[in-house]
Motif scaffolding. Structure first.
Motif, PDB file in Angstrom:
ATOM      1  N   LEU A  24      12.504  -8.981  -2.871  1.00 52.02           N
ATOM      2  CA  LEU A  24      12.179  -7.620  -2.515  1.00 52.02           C
ATOM      3  C   LEU A  24      10.535  -7.264  -2.480  1.00 52.02           C
ATOM      4  N   GLN A  25       9.827  -8.183  -3.158  1.00 48.72           N
ATOM      5  CA  GLN A  25       8.200  -8.159  -3.284  1.00 48.72           C
ATOM      6  C   GLN A  25       7.725  -9.238  -2.281  1.00 48.72           C
ATOM      7  N   LEU A  26       8.339  -9.889  -1.274  1.00 50.05           N
ATOM      8  CA  LEU A  26       7.818 -10.645  -0.447  1.00 50.05           C
ATOM      9  C   LEU A  26       7.188  -9.795   0.660  1.00 50.05           C
ATOM     10  N   LYS A  27       7.677  -8.747   1.204  1.00 52.20           N
ATOM     11  CA  LYS A  27       6.947  -7.981   2.039  1.00 52.20           C
ATOM     12  C   LYS A  27       5.476  -7.363   1.803  1.00 52.20           C
ATOM     13  N   GLY A  32       0.116  -7.819   2.810  1.00 53.78           N
ATOM     14  CA  GLY A  32      -1.348  -8.014   2.174  1.00 53.78           C
ATOM     15  C   GLY A  32      -1.601  -6.851   1.145  1.00 53.78           C
ATOM     16  N   ASN A  33      -0.388  -6.057   0.992  1.00 56.78           N
ATOM     17  CA  ASN A  33      -0.351  -5.080  -0.226  1.00 56.78           C
ATOM     18  C   ASN A  33      -0.934  -5.599  -1.428  1.00 56.78           C
ATOM     19  N   PHE A  39      -7.589  -6.339  -5.432  1.00 54.32           N
ATOM     20  CA  PHE A  39      -8.903  -6.161  -5.189  1.00 54.32           C
ATOM     21  C   PHE A  39      -9.146  -4.700  -5.797  1.00 54.32           C
ATOM     22  N   LYS A  40      -8.333  -3.782  -5.322  1.00 59.30           N
ATOM     23  CA  LYS A  40      -8.522  -2.419  -5.692  1.00 59.30           C
ATOM     24  C   LYS A  40      -8.558  -2.114  -7.134  1.00 59.30           C
ATOM     25  N   TYR A  41      -7.467  -2.904  -7.940  1.00 56.41           N
ATOM     26  CA  TYR A  41      -7.484  -3.154  -9.239  1.00 56.41           C
ATOM     27  C   TYR A  41      -8.572  -3.250 -10.020  1.00 56.41           C
ATOM     28  N   CYS A  42      -9.301  -4.452  -9.360  1.00 54.17           N
ATOM     29  CA  CYS A  42     -10.505  -4.987 -10.047  1.00 54.17           C
ATOM     30  C   CYS A  42     -11.712  -3.796  -9.977  1.00 54.17           C
ATOM     31  N   GLN A  43     -11.611  -3.188  -8.963  1.00 51.35           N
ATOM     32  CA  GLN A  43     -12.711  -1.963  -8.644  1.00 51.35           C
ATOM     33  C   GLN A  43     -12.225  -0.910  -9.258  1.00 51.35           C
ATOM     34  N   ASN A  72      -0.099   2.317  -2.026  1.00 48.84           N
ATOM     35  CA  ASN A  72       0.386   2.047  -0.584  1.00 48.84           C
ATOM     36  C   ASN A  72       1.745   2.490  -0.051  1.00 48.84           C
ATOM     37  N   ASP A  73       2.392   2.951  -1.254  1.00 53.50           N
ATOM     38  CA  ASP A  73       3.726   3.614  -0.861  1.00 53.50           C
ATOM     39  C   ASP A  73       3.648   5.130  -0.465  1.00 53.50           C
TER      40      ASP A  73
END
Length: 268
Positions: A24-27, A32-33, A39-43, A72-73
């Protein structure tokens, strides 16, 4: 009719999800999500650390709980069958002005919650329920044999996305190939003449997907309710669109739709 390749692809998907839930998480990995979310989490961590002043909510790696994909949802992500069927049935119960509504196996956090905002609800389920809410009553019972409910006594009853599971053992119930028919016969027995009966089940190309569920041909399913008249049939199609006041035949070529049936119990 759906092509054989379409049906095979669907069945492969069902087995993959059954044995490999992480797919379910492979997509989110392939599109690229996960990477973008990390990256957004670190920012966001860095920005929060520069702005935070309240002592009670200091950043800590030990208590962090990273979620990378929600940004992104789409807003209001939902399981469409349940969302649409719950609204369809709840509106009908509300319009009927039922003083008490009985339900077999439907979602507490969806349809039942909707109904509790305007009427009392009695839930019937083979599994226990350890919750107390104003207006909610619960009876633990095997709905293929509701000995504790009198004949011709209920004026409003529903069962949403539940009957397809009866007799398959998935929810701890006894294995019984005709349990769904027994439950339907019991629903017809306990309801009074003129009672409203709201049912939803998967519809489309009829088959058994053991031990998850049955998928019914809508016309065959309707015929089980031989002591009722069908007031309305609507359905959610393979594209997750609601088709209201449809013919039973329209859903026959679906792979996995959701049939919405409003029956009225006939006079004895």
């Amino acid at each position: 009719m759906k092509s054989r390749a379409y049906i095979v692809s669907k069945r492969c998907g069902v087995w993959a999800l059954a044995f490999l839930p992480f797919l379910l998480q492979l997509k989110n990995i392939f599109n690229g999500n996960i990477l973008k979310g990390g990256f957004k989490y670190c920012q966001d961590w860095k920005k929060y650390a520069s702005l935070a002043q309240a002592d009670a909510f200091k950043l800590s790696l030990f208590s962090s709980y990273p979620i990378f994909t929600d940004a992104n949802d789409e807003a209001g992500v939902m399981p469409t069958h349940y969302f649409l069927q719950d609204l369809w049935a709840a509106r009908k119960v509300n319009e009927s002005k039922a003083d008490v509504h009985f339900d077999i196996g439907s979602r507490l956090d969806g349809f039942i919650a909707h109904c509790l905002s305007f009427t009392k609800v009695t839930m019937l389920d083979i599994r226990p329920l350890d919750i107390r809410l104003n207006g909610l009553n619960f009876i633990q019972t095997d709905c293929t044999d509701m000995k504790n409910i009198q004949t011709d006594s209920l004026k409003s009853i529903s069962s949403l996305h539940a009957l397809e599971h009866f007799g398959l053992g998935r929810y701890g119930d006894p294995v019984d190939p005709i349990a769904h028919i027994k439950a339907i016969n019991e629903i017809q027995r306990v309801t009074a003449p003129g009672a409203n009966i709201y049912i939803s089940v998967p519809v489309g190309i009829e088959r058994l997907e053991f031990n998850a569920q049955r998928v019914f041909d809508a016309k065959n399913f309707s015929n089980y309710f031989d002591k009722c008249s069908l007031l309305e049939f609507s359905y959610i199609d393979d594209e997750e669109k609601l088709n209201q006041n449809a013919s039973l035949e329209e859903s026959s070529t679906l792979y996995y739709g959701c049939g919405l049936f409003h029956f009225i119990k006939s006079a004895n």
